[in-house]
Write an enzyme that holds these catalytic residues in place. Structure first.
Site, PDB file in Angstrom:
ATOM      1  N   TRP A  21      31.651  46.021  42.021  1.00 48.93           N
ATOM      2  CA  TRP A  21      30.914  47.002  42.813  1.00 48.93           C
ATOM      3  C   TRP A  21      29.448  47.078  42.389  1.00 48.93           C
ATOM      4  O   TRP A  21      28.763  47.986  42.817  1.00 48.93           O
ATOM      5  CB  TRP A  21      31.510  48.406  42.665  1.00 48.93           C
ATOM      6  CG  TRP A  21      32.750  48.715  43.448  1.00 48.93           C
ATOM      7  CD1 TRP A  21      33.867  49.311  42.963  1.00 48.93           C
ATOM      8  CD2 TRP A  21      33.004  48.532  44.861  1.00 48.93           C
ATOM      9  NE1 TRP A  21      34.783  49.486  43.979  1.00 48.93           N
ATOM     10  CE2 TRP A  21      34.279  49.017  45.137  1.00 48.93           C
ATOM     11  CE3 TRP A  21      32.250  47.970  45.914  1.00 48.93           C
ATOM     12  CZ2 TRP A  21      34.851  48.979  46.415  1.00 48.93           C
ATOM     13  CZ3 TRP A  21      32.821  47.935  47.180  1.00 48.93           C
ATOM     14  CH2 TRP A  21      34.105  48.429  47.424  1.00 48.93           C
ATOM     15  N   HIS A  26      29.966  51.640  41.326  1.00 48.33           N
ATOM     16  CA  HIS A  26      30.716  52.410  40.316  1.00 48.33           C
ATOM     17  C   HIS A  26      30.132  53.804  40.121  1.00 48.33           C
ATOM     18  O   HIS A  26      30.864  54.783  39.957  1.00 48.33           O
ATOM     19  CB  HIS A  26      30.701  51.668  38.972  1.00 48.33           C
ATOM     20  CG  HIS A  26      31.683  50.545  38.920  1.00 48.33           C
ATOM     21  ND1 HIS A  26      33.038  50.755  38.848  1.00 48.33           N
ATOM     22  CD2 HIS A  26      31.520  49.205  38.952  1.00 48.33           C
ATOM     23  CE1 HIS A  26      33.661  49.589  38.819  1.00 48.33           C
ATOM     24  NE2 HIS A  26      32.765  48.629  38.886  1.00 48.33           N
ATOM     25  N   ASP A  65      31.744  47.245  32.282  1.00 46.31           N
ATOM     26  CA  ASP A  65      31.074  45.992  32.645  1.00 46.31           C
ATOM     27  C   ASP A  65      30.052  45.590  31.580  1.00 46.31           C
ATOM     28  O   ASP A  65      29.803  44.408  31.371  1.00 46.31           O
ATOM     29  CB  ASP A  65      30.365  46.123  34.005  1.00 46.31           C
ATOM     30  CG  ASP A  65      31.322  45.850  35.173  1.00 46.31           C
ATOM     31  OD1 ASP A  65      32.362  45.189  34.961  1.00 46.31           O
ATOM     32  OD2 ASP A  65      31.028  46.312  36.291  1.00 46.31           O
ATOM     33  N   ARG A  68      31.905  43.716  28.800  1.00 45.81           N
ATOM     34  CA  ARG A  68      32.773  42.619  29.215  1.00 45.81           C
ATOM     35  C   ARG A  68      32.262  41.252  28.731  1.00 45.81           C
ATOM     36  O   ARG A  68      33.047  40.352  28.472  1.00 45.81           O
ATOM     37  CB  ARG A  68      32.855  42.657  30.743  1.00 45.81           C
ATOM     38  CG  ARG A  68      33.718  41.609  31.373  1.00 45.81           C
ATOM     39  CD  ARG A  68      33.792  41.809  32.887  1.00 45.81           C
ATOM     40  NE  ARG A  68      34.487  40.696  33.505  1.00 45.81           N
ATOM     41  CZ  ARG A  68      34.709  40.583  34.802  1.00 45.81           C
ATOM     42  NH1 ARG A  68      34.308  41.523  35.639  1.00 45.81           N
ATOM     43  NH2 ARG A  68      35.344  39.530  35.281  1.00 45.81           N
ATOM     44  N   HIS A  80      39.656  43.577  34.717  1.00 43.06           N
ATOM     45  CA  HIS A  80      38.854  44.077  35.842  1.00 43.06           C
ATOM     46  C   HIS A  80      39.420  43.681  37.207  1.00 43.06           C
ATOM     47  O   HIS A  80      38.879  44.089  38.225  1.00 43.06           O
ATOM     48  CB  HIS A  80      37.409  43.572  35.741  1.00 43.06           C
ATOM     49  CG  HIS A  80      36.656  44.139  34.566  1.00 43.06           C
ATOM     50  ND1 HIS A  80      35.651  45.075  34.698  1.00 43.06           N
ATOM     51  CD2 HIS A  80      36.770  43.897  33.233  1.00 43.06           C
ATOM     52  CE1 HIS A  80      35.172  45.377  33.510  1.00 43.06           C
ATOM     53  NE2 HIS A  80      35.835  44.674  32.597  1.00 43.06           N
ATOM     54  N   HIS A 136      36.196  53.358  35.273  1.00 41.43           N
ATOM     55  CA  HIS A 136      35.700  52.078  35.801  1.00 41.43           C
ATOM     56  C   HIS A 136      36.763  51.326  36.613  1.00 41.43           C
ATOM     57  O   HIS A 136      36.495  50.834  37.711  1.00 41.43           O
ATOM     58  CB  HIS A 136      35.225  51.209  34.636  1.00 41.43           C
ATOM     59  CG  HIS A 136      34.641  49.908  35.081  1.00 41.43           C
ATOM     60  ND1 HIS A 136      33.322  49.778  35.457  1.00 41.43           N
ATOM     61  CD2 HIS A 136      35.194  48.687  35.247  1.00 41.43           C
ATOM     62  CE1 HIS A 136      33.088  48.532  35.831  1.00 41.43           C
ATOM     63  NE2 HIS A 136      34.212  47.844  35.715  1.00 41.43           N
ATOM     64  N   ASP A 140      37.060  49.439  40.307  1.00 37.68           N
ATOM     65  CA  ASP A 140      37.303  47.993  40.492  1.00 37.68           C
ATOM     66  C   ASP A 140      38.479  47.707  41.413  1.00 37.68           C
ATOM     67  O   ASP A 140      38.413  46.806  42.250  1.00 37.68           O
ATOM     68  CB  ASP A 140      37.616  47.338  39.138  1.00 37.68           C
ATOM     69  CG  ASP A 140      36.361  46.893  38.411  1.00 37.68           C
ATOM     70  OD1 ASP A 140      35.264  46.980  38.982  1.00 37.68           O
ATOM     71  OD2 ASP A 140      36.493  46.457  37.249  1.00 37.68           O
ATOM     72  N   HIS A 146      38.445  42.111  44.039  1.00 38.58           N
ATOM     73  CA  HIS A 146      39.026  42.250  42.701  1.00 38.58           C
ATOM     74  C   HIS A 146      40.549  42.184  42.758  1.00 38.58           C
ATOM     75  O   HIS A 146      41.220  42.363  41.738  1.00 38.58           O
ATOM     76  CB  HIS A 146      38.561  43.538  42.029  1.00 38.58           C
ATOM     77  CG  HIS A 146      37.226  43.358  41.373  1.00 38.58           C
ATOM     78  ND1 HIS A 146      37.028  43.441  40.024  1.00 38.58           N
ATOM     79  CD2 HIS A 146      36.031  43.031  41.900  1.00 38.58           C
ATOM     80  CE1 HIS A 146      35.758  43.199  39.748  1.00 38.58           C
ATOM     81  NE2 HIS A 146      35.124  42.941  40.880  1.00 38.58           N
ATOM     82  N   HIS A 169      31.425  37.223  46.159  1.00 31.70           N
ATOM     83  CA  HIS A 169      31.833  38.332  45.297  1.00 31.70           C
ATOM     84  C   HIS A 169      30.669  39.315  45.111  1.00 31.70           C
ATOM     85  O   HIS A 169      30.839  40.530  45.220  1.00 31.70           O
ATOM     86  CB  HIS A 169      32.312  37.798  43.946  1.00 31.70           C
ATOM     87  CG  HIS A 169      32.981  38.850  43.135  1.00 31.70           C
ATOM     88  ND1 HIS A 169      34.341  39.017  43.122  1.00 31.70           N
ATOM     89  CD2 HIS A 169      32.470  39.836  42.356  1.00 31.70           C
ATOM     90  CE1 HIS A 169      34.644  40.054  42.351  1.00 31.70           C
ATOM     91  NE2 HIS A 169      33.517  40.561  41.871  1.00 31.70           N
ATOM     92  N   ASP A 173      30.388  43.213  45.850  1.00 31.17           N
ATOM     93  CA  ASP A 173      30.110  44.140  44.749  1.00 31.17           C
ATOM     94  C   ASP A 173      28.864  44.971  45.040  1.00 31.17           C
ATOM     95  O   ASP A 173      28.848  46.170  44.753  1.00 31.17           O
ATOM     96  CB  ASP A 173      29.840  43.364  43.445  1.00 31.17           C
ATOM     97  CG  ASP A 173      31.079  43.128  42.611  1.00 31.17           C
ATOM     98  OD1 ASP A 173      32.156  43.655  42.949  1.00 31.17           O
ATOM     99  OD2 ASP A 173      30.959  42.390  41.611  1.00 31.17           O
TER     100      ASP A 173
HETATM  101  N1  ADE Z   1      37.492  36.392  37.762  1.00 34.16           N
HETATM  102  C1  ADE Z   1      38.564  35.753  38.238  1.00 34.16           C
HETATM  103  N2  ADE Z   1      39.057  36.360  39.339  1.00 34.16           N
HETATM  104  C2  ADE Z   1      38.263  37.437  39.557  1.00 34.16           C
HETATM  105  C3  ADE Z   1      38.269  38.464  40.518  1.00 34.16           C
HETATM  106  N3  ADE Z   1      39.194  38.497  41.471  1.00 34.16           N
HETATM  107  N4  ADE Z   1      37.321  39.402  40.426  1.00 34.16           N
HETATM  108  C4  ADE Z   1      36.411  39.357  39.434  1.00 34.16           C
HETATM  109  N5  ADE Z   1      36.346  38.430  38.504  1.00 34.16           N
HETATM  110  C5  ADE Z   1      37.277  37.456  38.558  1.00 34.16           C
HETATM  111 ZN    ZN Z   2      33.111  42.394  40.913  1.00 33.65          ZN
HETATM  112 ZN    ZN Z   3      34.587  45.816  36.401  1.00 35.89          ZN
END
Ligand code: ADE
Ligand code: ZN
Ligand code: ZN
Length: 324
Positions: A21, A26, A65, A68, A80, A136, A140, A146, A169, A173
């Protein structure tokens, strides 16, 4: 600069695109939740998180995050998301035993950190950390990508958004949410907190009196701490359905290298708003339940992670020369 710090900082930079996100989503989820928690929930978390302002949830919403991609926090990466091995757009769906990794996933993480928040034998610092993870991960789990395995949740699908190149992605996000508020003439800019608060207050009003009023009680129906893992799985399944309908309606190849800032954005924006509103409303209800649970000395068990004989876990893996 030492080589190790060069590697760390460059991987942190590359990782930016994988932050769920984005920070903005978030923070908005956290502000939506702050609108709905009970007074006793607000005081409980203000004390636990040592922050007596109205930003007590928003201020910790992106902490998970931020750790991470550190050396210490690497193990939290798989927590996540849950990589559903389904086949969008023909069929979407999540099977916990198949899709949650032996090292954990966002579904098991919500159960685990809920269980740790309830466990009064843990040190206050550990319970504060559990609170930050719950805040968090409830965000997610509502980001459709996710809950999807295809191309690592869309990280491997390169697209354009308003003429700039991103991966899919990142678009889900951050780009869509940021364009929504820019359309509302708010803009995110360098000050995400005021813009997120304004957006969250508008979503809260939609929940109370607007487009979400009729359905919002269904969003939190039947929540029970003891059912944490089933409930989190339901949330994940619901988000994952959007992968078949709006995220990849004609499969990955139909959008690869395509411009998504136009018709695609128009279809995606209402889903992003819905998912952020749901996440915030559910987070408030979940935190209320946790505080009532603590008052009644309730506890829940930690998750059972799927074990697969075909998966060699880190402890079993013989050390390779390359690992040194
Ligand atoms: N890494 C692997 N798959 C993922 C997902 N679906 N979302 C975020 N990070 C990832
Ligand atoms: Zn993400
Ligand atoms: Zn996250």
């Amino acid at each position: 600069m030492k080589l190790s710090s060069v590697i760390l900082s460059s991987s942190a930079f590359l990782a930016g695109g994988a932050s769920a996100w984005g920070g903005f989503g978030h923070i908005t989820v956290a502000y939506v939740a702050s609108n709905f928690v009970s007074n006793s929930t607000a005081s409980y978390f203000q004390t636990l998180l040592r922050n007596d302002t109205s930003d007590y949830l928003a201020n910790v919403a992106t902490w998970a995050d931020s750790i991470r991609y550190t050396k210490w926090g690497r193990w939290t990466g798989p927590l996540h998301y849950i990589d559903a091995k389904d086949s969008p757009p023909d069929s979407c769906g999540i099977i916990y035993e198949r899709d949650c990794k032996p090292e954990g996933c966002v579904v098991s993480a919500i159960q685990n950190y809920t269980s740790r928040l309830l466990d009064q034998s843990l040190h206050v610092v550990e319970r504060a950390q559990a609170a930050k993870f719950v805040i968090h991960f409830v965000g997610d789990i509502h980001q459709p990508l996710h809950t999807e395995d295809v191309e690592k949740g869309g990280n491997g699908i390169s697209v354009f958004f308003d003429e700039k190149r991103f991966n899919l992605h990142h678009v889900w996000d951050s780009s869509i949410a940021e364009k929504i508020v820019t359309h509302k003439k708010q803009g995110v800019g360098r000050r995400p907190f005021p813009a997120a608060k304004k957006w969250a207050d508008a979503l809260a009003e939609e929940i109370r009196e607007g487009q979400y009023k009729a359905n919002s009680s269904d969003w939190v129906k039947g929540l029970e701490l003891k059912e944490a893992s089933e409930i989190a799985l339901q949330w994940a399944i619901e988000g994952n359905e959007h992968v078949c309908t709006v995220v990849l309606p004609e499969g990955p190849e139909a959008i690869r290298d395509q411009e998504l800032g136009g018709a695609y954005f128009e279809a995606a924006a209402p889903i992003v708003e819905l998912q952020i509103a749901k996440a915030g409303y559910r987070l408030a209800a979940w935190l209320d339940l946790i505080v009532s649970g603590i008052e009644k000395n309730e506890t829940i068990s930690p998750p059972t992670l799927p074990k697969r004989p075909d998966v060699v876990t880190a402890e079993q893996k013989p050390m390779m020369l390359g690992d040194l």
